[in-house]
Design a protein around this motif. Structure first.
Motif, PDB file in Angstrom:
ATOM      1  N   MET A 195       0.801  -1.519   0.361  1.00 27.72           N
ATOM      2  CA  MET A 195       0.117   0.134  -0.095  1.00 27.72           C
ATOM      3  C   MET A 195       1.378   0.934  -0.295  1.00 27.72           C
ATOM      4  O   MET A 195       1.785   1.010   1.021  1.00 27.72           O
ATOM      5  N   THR A 196       0.645   2.025  -0.736  1.00 27.21           N
ATOM      6  CA  THR A 196       1.330   2.998  -0.907  1.00 27.21           C
ATOM      7  C   THR A 196       0.814   4.430  -0.100  1.00 27.21           C
ATOM      8  O   THR A 196      -0.797   4.494  -0.362  1.00 27.21           O
ATOM      9  N   THR A 197       1.487   5.003  -0.904  1.00 29.65           N
ATOM     10  CA  THR A 197      -0.044   6.874   0.506  1.00 29.65           C
ATOM     11  C   THR A 197      -0.367   7.324  -0.740  1.00 29.65           C
ATOM     12  O   THR A 197      -1.232   8.370  -0.627  1.00 29.65           O
ATOM     13  N   GLU A 198       0.221   7.170  -2.997  1.00 33.02           N
ATOM     14  CA  GLU A 198      -0.661   7.133  -3.388  1.00 33.02           C
ATOM     15  C   GLU A 198      -1.879   6.800  -3.460  1.00 33.02           C
ATOM     16  O   GLU A 198      -2.712   7.239  -4.366  1.00 33.02           O
ATOM     17  N   ASP A 199      -2.847   5.705  -2.446  1.00 32.45           N
ATOM     18  CA  ASP A 199      -3.795   5.344  -2.653  1.00 32.45           C
ATOM     19  C   ASP A 199      -4.505   6.016  -1.968  1.00 32.45           C
ATOM     20  O   ASP A 199      -4.645   6.604  -1.303  1.00 32.45           O
ATOM     21  N   VAL A 200      -5.794   6.601  -3.406  1.00 34.80           N
ATOM     22  CA  VAL A 200      -7.076   6.818  -2.950  1.00 34.80           C
ATOM     23  C   VAL A 200      -7.927   6.862  -1.511  1.00 34.80           C
ATOM     24  O   VAL A 200      -8.538   7.643  -1.427  1.00 34.80           O
ATOM     25  N   LEU A 201      -7.852   5.434  -1.426  1.00 36.53           N
ATOM     26  CA  LEU A 201      -8.205   4.608  -0.174  1.00 36.53           C
ATOM     27  C   LEU A 201      -7.679   3.923   0.674  1.00 36.53           C
ATOM     28  O   LEU A 201      -7.071   2.897  -0.070  1.00 36.53           O
ATOM     29  N   LEU A 202      -7.386   4.569   2.222  1.00 35.51           N
ATOM     30  CA  LEU A 202      -6.396   3.544   2.532  1.00 35.51           C
ATOM     31  C   LEU A 202      -7.205   2.312   3.360  1.00 35.51           C
ATOM     32  O   LEU A 202      -8.419   2.860   3.839  1.00 35.51           O
ATOM     33  N   THR A 203      -6.897   1.421   3.659  1.00 34.42           N
ATOM     34  CA  THR A 203      -7.517  -0.255   4.160  1.00 34.42           C
ATOM     35  C   THR A 203      -6.315  -0.179   5.970  1.00 34.42           C
ATOM     36  O   THR A 203      -5.627  -0.733   5.087  1.00 34.42           O
ATOM     37  N   ALA A 204      -7.377  -0.490   6.872  1.00 37.91           N
ATOM     38  CA  ALA A 204      -6.064  -0.793   8.094  1.00 37.91           C
ATOM     39  C   ALA A 204      -7.533  -2.084   9.308  1.00 37.91           C
ATOM     40  O   ALA A 204      -9.036  -1.497   9.413  1.00 37.91           O
ATOM     41  N   ASP A 205      -6.724  -3.127   9.701  1.00 41.73           N
ATOM     42  CA  ASP A 205      -7.367  -4.019  10.476  1.00 41.73           C
ATOM     43  C   ASP A 205      -6.735  -4.040  11.745  1.00 41.73           C
ATOM     44  O   ASP A 205      -5.197  -3.950  11.454  1.00 41.73           O
ATOM     45  N   ALA A 206      -7.748  -3.765  12.677  1.00 35.58           N
ATOM     46  CA  ALA A 206      -7.259  -4.188  13.629  1.00 35.58           C
ATOM     47  C   ALA A 206      -8.307  -4.392  15.043  1.00 35.58           C
ATOM     48  O   ALA A 206      -9.372  -3.676  14.926  1.00 35.58           O
ATOM     49  N   ARG A 238     -12.010  -2.569  10.630  1.00 33.63           N
ATOM     50  CA  ARG A 238     -12.012  -1.556   9.159  1.00 33.63           C
ATOM     51  C   ARG A 238     -12.130  -0.877   9.194  1.00 33.63           C
ATOM     52  O   ARG A 238     -12.968  -0.445   9.398  1.00 33.63           O
ATOM     53  N   THR A 239     -10.943   0.267   9.328  1.00 30.26           N
ATOM     54  CA  THR A 239     -10.902   2.003   9.244  1.00 30.26           C
ATOM     55  C   THR A 239     -10.805   1.338   7.287  1.00 30.26           C
ATOM     56  O   THR A 239      -9.951   1.278   6.973  1.00 30.26           O
ATOM     57  N   LEU A 240     -11.543   2.394   7.097  1.00 30.82           N
ATOM     58  CA  LEU A 240     -11.498   3.116   5.699  1.00 30.82           C
ATOM     59  C   LEU A 240     -11.090   4.588   5.317  1.00 30.82           C
ATOM     60  O   LEU A 240     -11.425   5.059   6.213  1.00 30.82           O
ATOM     61  N   THR A 241      -9.473   4.686   5.224  1.00 28.57           N
ATOM     62  CA  THR A 241      -9.808   6.011   5.240  1.00 28.57           C
ATOM     63  C   THR A 241      -9.479   6.912   3.228  1.00 28.57           C
ATOM     64  O   THR A 241      -8.582   6.480   2.920  1.00 28.57           O
ATOM     65  N   LEU A 242     -10.549   7.623   3.316  1.00 28.96           N
ATOM     66  CA  LEU A 242     -11.175   8.940   2.031  1.00 28.96           C
ATOM     67  C   LEU A 242      -9.073   9.195   2.753  1.00 28.96           C
ATOM     68  O   LEU A 242      -8.903  10.011   3.184  1.00 28.96           O
ATOM     69  N   ASN A 243      -8.023   9.428   0.872  1.00 29.89           N
ATOM     70  CA  ASN A 243      -6.700   9.400   0.966  1.00 29.89           C
ATOM     71  C   ASN A 243      -6.534  10.645   0.207  1.00 29.89           C
ATOM     72  O   ASN A 243      -5.773  10.033  -0.466  1.00 29.89           O
ATOM     73  N   ARG A 244      -7.540  11.448  -0.335  1.00 32.98           N
ATOM     74  CA  ARG A 244      -7.162  12.650  -1.204  1.00 32.98           C
ATOM     75  C   ARG A 244      -7.027  13.871  -0.588  1.00 32.98           C
ATOM     76  O   ARG A 244      -7.707  15.079  -0.620  1.00 32.98           O
ATOM     77  N   PRO A 245      -6.136  13.959   0.327  1.00 32.05           N
ATOM     78  CA  PRO A 245      -6.283  15.021   1.568  1.00 32.05           C
ATOM     79  C   PRO A 245      -5.772  16.625   1.021  1.00 32.05           C
ATOM     80  O   PRO A 245      -6.695  17.384   0.787  1.00 32.05           O
ATOM     81  N   LYS A 246      -5.118  16.709  -0.232  1.00 31.69           N
ATOM     82  CA  LYS A 246      -4.669  17.866  -1.372  1.00 31.69           C
ATOM     83  C   LYS A 246      -6.178  18.716  -1.909  1.00 31.69           C
ATOM     84  O   LYS A 246      -6.478  19.451  -2.067  1.00 31.69           O
ATOM     85  N   ALA A 247      -6.946  17.204  -1.712  1.00 31.13           N
ATOM     86  CA  ALA A 247      -8.421  17.896  -2.723  1.00 31.13           C
ATOM     87  C   ALA A 247      -9.608  17.763  -0.986  1.00 31.13           C
ATOM     88  O   ALA A 247     -10.877  16.989  -1.922  1.00 31.13           O
ATOM     89  N   TYR A 248      -9.609  17.858  -0.354  1.00 28.78           N
ATOM     90  CA  TYR A 248     -10.557  17.746   1.071  1.00 28.78           C
ATOM     91  C   TYR A 248     -11.441  16.570   0.552  1.00 28.78           C
ATOM     92  O   TYR A 248     -12.178  16.239   1.052  1.00 28.78           O
ATOM     93  N   ASN A 249     -10.255  15.466  -0.019  1.00 28.07           N
ATOM     94  CA  ASN A 249     -11.040  14.323   0.039  1.00 28.07           C
ATOM     95  C   ASN A 249     -12.196  14.353  -0.523  1.00 28.07           C
ATOM     96  O   ASN A 249     -13.361  13.340  -0.610  1.00 28.07           O
ATOM     97  N   SER A 250     -12.142  14.672  -2.012  1.00 27.13           N
ATOM     98  CA  SER A 250     -13.464  15.302  -2.218  1.00 27.13           C
ATOM     99  C   SER A 250     -13.377  13.732  -3.394  1.00 27.13           C
ATOM    100  O   SER A 250     -12.281  12.795  -3.581  1.00 27.13           O
ATOM    101  N   LEU A 251     -14.668  13.404  -3.800  1.00 25.41           N
ATOM    102  CA  LEU A 251     -14.928  11.812  -4.385  1.00 25.41           C
ATOM    103  C   LEU A 251     -15.295  11.927  -6.438  1.00 25.41           C
ATOM    104  O   LEU A 251     -15.953  12.756  -6.502  1.00 25.41           O
TER     105      LEU A 251
END
Length: 264
Positions: free
Chosen positions: A1-12, A16-29
């Motif tokens: 998984m890279t920081t360029e992914d627009v959606l990050l997934t983590a399990d603990a 399951r945490t789904l993180t919208l990952n376009r911070p420079k665009a305010y995570n717009s869709l």
């Protein structure tokens, strides 16, 4: 998984945490993010190892809604795809959140607007950071609500308030959101992720099969008569009474120990 992914997934801890990952665009869709989010939600719903889901955003925003830059660019290029995005993307995303047979928590880490806000409204629980705010800005661009906001928002805060927020396109800060009942809790920004994980982990350790029935009976009761609601409750209780989780809870009560639920 890279920081360029627009959606990050983590399990603990079953979460399951789904993180919208376009911070420079305010995570717009964008189309890519919408398709990734829909696929990830469906995968979480089908995965027995996932017992609770958290949706959040990276950076300073939760989600600014539709990426208008991409939307306009595609329309100017003669692409009609943006005109189908409600039926192709937003409706299925919201339907999957609402019908998810496990709890969904929106950890609203910053501004949430349009469809982004609607995703939070559709979730079962909403925890907001102090910097969070909510905006239904559809009227400002000559549009009506989408992504189920007309259905979910008035169920949270009532018809009158929902109409006010949509007609006036007024921003609601975290404190007002708490007063209105739009969110259940407001925490300092730096505590949001840990708080959401703690609540989600608690739910993940609970009787998730019962949570699924709670969600479905609540949804049914919102649109039914008293008799229909009573019948739905009766059917749910009959099914849940035969589950291993219920048997475990009864045995744990009798033996004065903490139950260990398996979601079965």
């Amino acid at each position: 998984m890279t920081t360029e992914d627009v959606l990050l997934t983590a399990d603990a801890d079953g979460v399951r945490t789904l993180t919208l990952n376009r911070p420079k665009a305010y995570n717009s869709l964008t189309v890519e993010l919408k398709e990734r989010l829909l696929a990830a939600l469906r995968a979480a719903a089908a995965d027995d190892g996932v017992r609770a889901v958290v949706i959040t955003g990276s950076g300073k925003a939760f989600c600014a809604g539709q990426d208008l830059k991409e939307h306009v660019g595609l329309l100017q290029a003669g692409d009609s795809a943006p005109l189908q995005t409600v039926s192709k993307h937003y409706n299925p995303i919201v339907r999957t959140i609402v019908e998810m047979p496990k709890p969904v928590i929106a950890a609203v880490n910053g501004p949430a607007a349009g469809a982004g806000a609607a995703f939070a409204y559709a979730s079962d629980l909403r925890i907001a950071a102090s910097s969070a705010n909510f905006l239904m800005a559809f009227a400002n661009v000559g549009l009506g609500p989408d992504s189920g906001a007309s259905w979910s928002l008035q169920r949270l805060i009532g018809y009158g308030r929902a109409a006010e927020l949509m007609l006036l396109a007024r921003t609601v800060d975290a404190d007002e959101a708490l007063r209105l009942g739009l969110v259940g809790e407001v925490v300092p920004d730096e505590e949001l992720a840990a708080r959401a994980q703690k609540i989600a982990a608690k739910l993940a350790n609970g009787p998730t099969v019962a949570y699924a029935k709670i969600k479905s009976t609540l949804s049914a009761a919102a649109e039914s008569t008293l008799e229909e609601a009573l019948a739905a409750e009766d059917a749910a209780q009959s099914a849940l009474g035969a589950t291993a989780d219920h048997a475990e809870a009864v045995e744990a009560f009798v033996t004065k120990r903490k139950p260990v639920f398996q979601g079965k």
